[in-house]
Design a protein around this motif. Structure first.
Motif, short mmCIF file in Angstrom:
data_model
loop_
_atom_site.label_atom_id
_atom_site.label_comp_id
_atom_site.label_asym_id
_atom_site.label_seq_id
_atom_site.Cartn_x
_atom_site.Cartn_y
_atom_site.Cartn_z
N ARG A 96 29.70 33.20 47.04
CA ARG A 96 30.87 33.89 46.29
C ARG A 96 30.74 34.39 45.22
NH1 ARG A 96 35.54 29.07 47.12
NH2 ARG A 96 34.03 27.91 45.89
N ARG B 126 34.84 39.00 43.87
CA ARG B 126 36.15 38.81 43.17
C ARG B 126 36.01 39.44 41.67
NH1 ARG B 126 39.87 33.70 44.90
NH2 ARG B 126 40.13 34.40 47.01
N TRP C 238 38.14 31.30 40.02
CA TRP C 238 38.41 31.95 41.16
C TRP C 238 39.90 31.89 41.80
CZ3 TRP C 238 34.94 34.70 44.40
CH2 TRP C 238 35.14 34.47 45.80
N VAL D 115 41.79 39.48 43.87
CA VAL D 115 41.27 39.61 45.03
C VAL D 115 41.12 41.05 45.18
CG1 VAL D 115 40.78 39.11 47.19
CG2 VAL D 115 41.76 37.13 45.76
#
Length: 233
Positions: free
Chosen positions: A115, A136, A214, A219
């Protein structure tokens, strides 16, 4: 881990007189093994390295042993990416290094969850990496002065403790984190530093910050024909 499990099972069948000695020996061996795998290092990108290594490294076959060499520092990052077992969580302002991107692609093929939180070159990162990792973009928040603040972090947690719990891993491994002023770019343009450590306290604190951003960040989805093949969040 299996080695110590077998040793512990054997310990259960020792006589009462032997249990204490064998237990102390096992604990000492376990501690020595964990300490031998600990990581504590700091690397620097210096003006000397930028001057001395820029020319020779235009030749891709050139091998450099200089401690201040930027390419050696990139190799150090790749070394830890290649050791990742479960997860890689990266918060980075800018990333353009092809060797690091390739190392992450190979890690994803091993089943490592990857990620990335990014700020500067989000579109390029989506085009390059989103088919094997989740990316992201961090929207700049507003502070009371109405001035926008950018996400300027450069840190990475490999096999984070919380990530291992989230992924339901029953065989824990040591977490390694990297943090400093160094962006993961193709060519260094400034003097920077990078701390590499297996300190649980540092890894857990960086994980908390990563998860906080996060969960809060936007997104950005890809078109349907190019969806990320992993379904993790």
């Amino acid at each position: 881990m299996l080695y110590y499990l077998v040793k512990f099972i054997k310990l259960c069948f020792c006589s009462p007189r032997e249990i204490t000695d064998h237990y102390r020996s096992l604990v000492a061996e376990w501690g020595d093994d964990r300490r031998s795998r600990q990581v504590n290092d700091v690397v620097f990108v210096t003006c000397q390295g930028l001057r001395s290594c820029w020319g020779p490294h235009q030749d891709l076959t050139f091998r450099c042993d200089a401690s201040y060499c930027f390419n050696n520092h990139v190799s150090r990052i790749i070394e830890h990416i290649e050791r990742a077992v479960y997860s890689i969580d990266l918060a980075i302002y800018a990333m353009s290094s092809e060797p690091i991107g390739e190392a992450m692609r190979k890690a994803s093929e091993r089943g490592v969850r990857i990620r990335i939180l990014c700020e500067k070159n989000f579109i390029k990162m989506i085009d390059k990496y989103a088919h094997y990792m989740l990316v992201r973009k961090v929207p700049p928040p507003r502070i009371p002065t109405t001035r926008e603040m950018m996400m300027h972090h450069k840190f990475c947690i490999i096999d984070g403790y919380q990530a291992q719990k989230d992924l339901h891993q029953s065989d824990p491994v040591i977490s390694v984190s990297m943090s400093g002023s160094l962006n993961w770019v193709s060519h260094a343009k400034s003097c920077d530093d990078l701390l590499i450590t297996s300190s649980p306290k540092i890894s857990k604190r960086l994980e908390q910050e990563f998860f906080r951003i996060w969960r809060a960040c936007e997104v950005m989805h890809r078109p349907p024909q190019r969806q990320n093949r992993y379904l993790y969040n």
